[in-house]
Design a protein around this motif. Structure first.
Motif, PDB file in Angstrom:
ATOM      1  N   ARG A 112       0.837  -1.193   0.000  1.00  0.00           N
ATOM      2  CA  ARG A 112       0.000   0.000   0.000  1.00  0.00           C
ATOM      3  C   ARG A 112       0.875   1.246   0.000  1.00  0.00           C
ATOM      4  O   ARG A 112       1.916   1.279   0.655  1.00  0.00           O
ATOM      5  CB  ARG A 112      -0.912   0.026   1.232  1.00  0.00           C
ATOM      6  CG  ARG A 112      -1.954  -1.059   1.262  1.00  0.00           C
ATOM      7  CD  ARG A 112      -2.894  -0.871   2.439  1.00  0.00           C
ATOM      8  NE  ARG A 112      -2.168  -0.830   3.714  1.00  0.00           N
ATOM      9  CZ  ARG A 112      -1.814  -1.906   4.391  1.00  0.00           C
ATOM     10  NH1 ARG A 112      -2.120  -3.101   3.917  1.00  0.00           N
ATOM     11  NH2 ARG A 112      -1.169  -1.809   5.532  1.00  0.00           N
ATOM     12  N   ARG A 113       0.422   2.247  -0.744  1.00  0.00           N
ATOM     13  CA  ARG A 113       1.085   3.546  -0.699  1.00  0.00           C
ATOM     14  C   ARG A 113       0.703   4.270   0.598  1.00  0.00           C
ATOM     15  O   ARG A 113      -0.135   3.796   1.365  1.00  0.00           O
ATOM     16  CB  ARG A 113       0.670   4.389  -1.909  1.00  0.00           C
ATOM     17  CG  ARG A 113       1.236   3.887  -3.226  1.00  0.00           C
ATOM     18  CD  ARG A 113       0.603   4.619  -4.415  1.00  0.00           C
ATOM     19  NE  ARG A 113       0.729   6.057  -4.300  1.00  0.00           N
ATOM     20  CZ  ARG A 113       1.789   6.755  -4.704  1.00  0.00           C
ATOM     21  NH1 ARG A 113       2.813   6.134  -5.264  1.00  0.00           N
ATOM     22  NH2 ARG A 113       1.824   8.066  -4.570  1.00  0.00           N
ATOM     23  N   ASP A 149      -1.147   6.749   1.019  1.00  0.00           N
ATOM     24  CA  ASP A 149      -2.569   7.095   1.058  1.00  0.00           C
ATOM     25  C   ASP A 149      -3.473   5.868   1.055  1.00  0.00           C
ATOM     26  O   ASP A 149      -4.699   5.995   0.968  1.00  0.00           O
ATOM     27  CB  ASP A 149      -2.931   8.001  -0.128  1.00  0.00           C
ATOM     28  CG  ASP A 149      -2.658   7.341  -1.479  1.00  0.00           C
ATOM     29  OD1 ASP A 149      -2.277   6.150  -1.505  1.00  0.00           O
ATOM     30  OD2 ASP A 149      -2.830   8.009  -2.520  1.00  0.00           O
ATOM     31  N   THR A 194      -3.522   3.462  -1.242  1.00  0.00           N
ATOM     32  CA  THR A 194      -3.735   2.901  -2.581  1.00  0.00           C
ATOM     33  C   THR A 194      -2.915   1.618  -2.751  1.00  0.00           C
ATOM     34  O   THR A 194      -1.721   1.607  -2.475  1.00  0.00           O
ATOM     35  CB  THR A 194      -3.291   3.911  -3.661  1.00  0.00           C
ATOM     36  OG1 THR A 194      -3.983   5.136  -3.467  1.00  0.00           O
ATOM     37  CG2 THR A 194      -3.586   3.362  -5.063  1.00  0.00           C
TER      38      THR A 194
END
Length: 208
Positions: free
Chosen positions: A97-98, A100, A102
């Protein structure tokens, strides 16, 4: 003389580190070095870009926290294997996951970091964002499935159309014979009504 030699050595080390940093920052893939506790020790700007972090947030990065339970187990088992065997692992796909939240899919390599005495002190590797490549492959596979389904439906439609045409020809042959019988039969012949019923059924079958 010792002081001068030390200064020259330190300058050479700084130059070497700057060159090393310049090379790492010029590549599009992320580079990382972590210790055995999972703390990020060294990185390049591409790694921060891939995961959406700024340089001021580096202290907050815990790579293992960017993995869900399933992918974390895959990553930990791979790190353990590299640690136990000393052999690097390449092209290990993981979903992470990033910053944020995502989801992204990365391709990671893992190898040991050794100190001057050849003792393992951490891990290093390259991380490549392959999200778009994987998504494109999935979309291509979906399109191929849709194409095959469409081709099957087209084949079924062609087959049904051919059968309908042949069946209609049979009905027209029956219709022609009924018309001849009705023309030759007396007006009040007992079979006339049945022939007209057959004619109506043939007409309904032709429409079907």
């Amino acid at each position: 003389e010792l002081f001068r030699a030390r200064r020259e050595t330190e300058a050479a080390l700084r130059e070497s580190e700057q060159r090393y940093r310049s090379i790492l920052d010029s590549i599009v893939d992320g580079y990382y070095e972590i210790d055995f506790d999972g703390r990020l020790l060294f990185w390049n700007d591409s790694l921060l870009r891939i995961f959406g972090f700024s340089r001021s947030e580096v202290e907050d990065i815990r790579p293992m926290q960017l993995l869900d339970e399933h992918n974390l187990e895959i990553a930990l088992s791979t790190f353990r294997l590299v640690h136990d065997t000393g052999q690097p692992a390449t092209a290990r796909d993981l979903e992470m996951r990033r910053r944020d939240g995502t989801p992204i899919i990365i391709e990671a390599s893992i190898s040991l970091v050794l100190d001057a005495d050849d003792r393992a002190v951490g891990f290093r590797g390259i991380i490549r964002d392959i999200t778009e490549r994987v998504r494109a492959a999935e979309e291509k596979a979906d399109l191929e499935v849709q194409l095959h389904r469409s081709q099957r439906m087209e084949a079924i439609g062609t087959l049904a159309g051919g059968i309908a045409h042949d069946f209609n020809n049979l009905l027209m042959g029956i219709q022609g014979n009924i018309s001849v019988l009705l023309q030759n039969a007396p007006t009040h012949h007992p079979s006339s009504e049945r022939l007209r019923t057959m004619e109506a059924l043939v007409d309904g079958g032709s429409k079907l």
